[in-house]
Design a protein around this motif. Structure first.
Motif, short mmCIF file in Angstrom:
data_model
loop_
_atom_site.label_atom_id
_atom_site.label_comp_id
_atom_site.label_asym_id
_atom_site.label_seq_id
_atom_site.Cartn_x
_atom_site.Cartn_y
_atom_site.Cartn_z
N UNK A 59 -5.71 43.18 -13.69
CA UNK A 59 -4.72 42.83 -12.45
C UNK A 59 -4.12 41.53 -13.59
N UNK A 60 -4.88 40.57 -14.15
CA UNK A 60 -4.31 39.37 -15.37
C UNK A 60 -3.69 40.65 -16.45
N UNK A 61 -4.11 41.23 -16.85
CA UNK A 61 -3.28 42.28 -17.96
C UNK A 61 -1.79 42.36 -17.05
N UNK A 62 -1.79 43.38 -15.76
CA UNK A 62 -0.27 43.75 -15.29
C UNK A 62 0.16 42.49 -14.92
N UNK A 63 -0.04 41.13 -15.17
CA UNK A 63 1.00 39.94 -14.88
C UNK A 63 1.23 39.54 -16.21
N UNK A 64 0.45 39.76 -17.85
CA UNK A 64 0.70 39.38 -18.98
C UNK A 64 2.32 40.62 -19.62
N UNK A 65 1.74 41.72 -18.73
CA UNK A 65 2.73 42.41 -19.04
C UNK A 65 4.43 42.76 -18.34
N UNK A 66 3.91 41.93 -17.02
CA UNK A 66 4.99 41.57 -16.47
C UNK A 66 5.58 39.89 -17.20
N UNK A 67 5.27 39.07 -17.73
CA UNK A 67 5.94 38.45 -17.93
C UNK A 67 5.79 38.52 -19.45
N UNK A 68 5.64 39.34 -20.14
CA UNK A 68 6.54 39.66 -21.40
C UNK A 68 7.37 40.45 -20.80
N UNK A 69 7.58 41.44 -20.07
CA UNK A 69 8.53 42.13 -19.50
C UNK A 69 9.92 41.11 -18.99
N UNK A 70 9.68 41.01 -18.65
CA UNK A 70 11.07 39.32 -17.86
C UNK A 70 10.86 38.56 -19.41
N UNK A 71 10.42 37.90 -20.35
CA UNK A 71 10.99 37.24 -21.11
C UNK A 71 12.00 37.87 -21.68
N UNK A 72 11.22 39.43 -22.13
CA UNK A 72 12.42 40.06 -23.22
C UNK A 72 13.31 40.75 -22.80
N UNK A 73 13.55 41.58 -20.93
CA UNK A 73 14.72 41.82 -20.68
C UNK A 73 15.63 41.25 -20.29
N UNK A 74 17.17 41.68 -21.09
CA UNK A 74 18.21 41.04 -21.24
C UNK A 74 18.67 40.71 -22.81
N UNK A 75 17.25 41.09 -23.55
CA UNK A 75 17.43 41.50 -25.17
C UNK A 75 17.18 42.94 -25.91
N UNK A 76 16.96 43.19 -25.30
CA UNK A 76 16.34 44.99 -25.66
C UNK A 76 18.40 45.89 -25.64
N UNK A 77 19.55 45.41 -24.94
CA UNK A 77 20.36 46.60 -24.69
C UNK A 77 20.82 47.42 -24.10
#
Length: 93
Positions: A59-77
């Motif tokens: 659960x912690x790892x999934x939440x960690x990956x979610x937060x990374x994906x949310x912070x990176x969204x909008x910058x990959x194109x």
């Protein structure tokens, strides 16, 4: 089983014309975050044989990956590409 032709003869509405660009950008950013989450799920494997998995670590790892994906969204194109594509479709309809 008989198919109702009235359901399939309706025109497809790609985008609600009353929706603002801000809402559309939020949705495309969310879609990009989803794509990034799947990429991170396959790229970041936290399997370490020296340390056993603890309760709730997935659960912690999934939440960690979610937060990374949310912070990176909008910058990959992907978000910008999808946003421009949907705006072009909206102009045609």
């Amino acid at each position: 089983m008989q198919i109702n032709p009235q359901i399939y003869n309706k025109p497809i509405e790609y985008i609600n014309k009353n929706a603002s660009d801000v809402k559309l950008k939020e949705q495309t950013d969310s879609f990009e975050a989803l794509i990034l989450k799947y990429m991170l799920d396959s790229a970041l494997k936290f399997d370490d044989h020296l340390y056993p998995k603890e309760v709730g670590s997935e659960i912690y790892q999934s939440m960690y990956k979610d937060s990374i994906a949310q912070s990176l969204s909008g910058s990959f194109g992907y978000s910008e590409l999808l946003f421009n594509y949907l705006k072009d479709i909206q102009k045609e309809v």
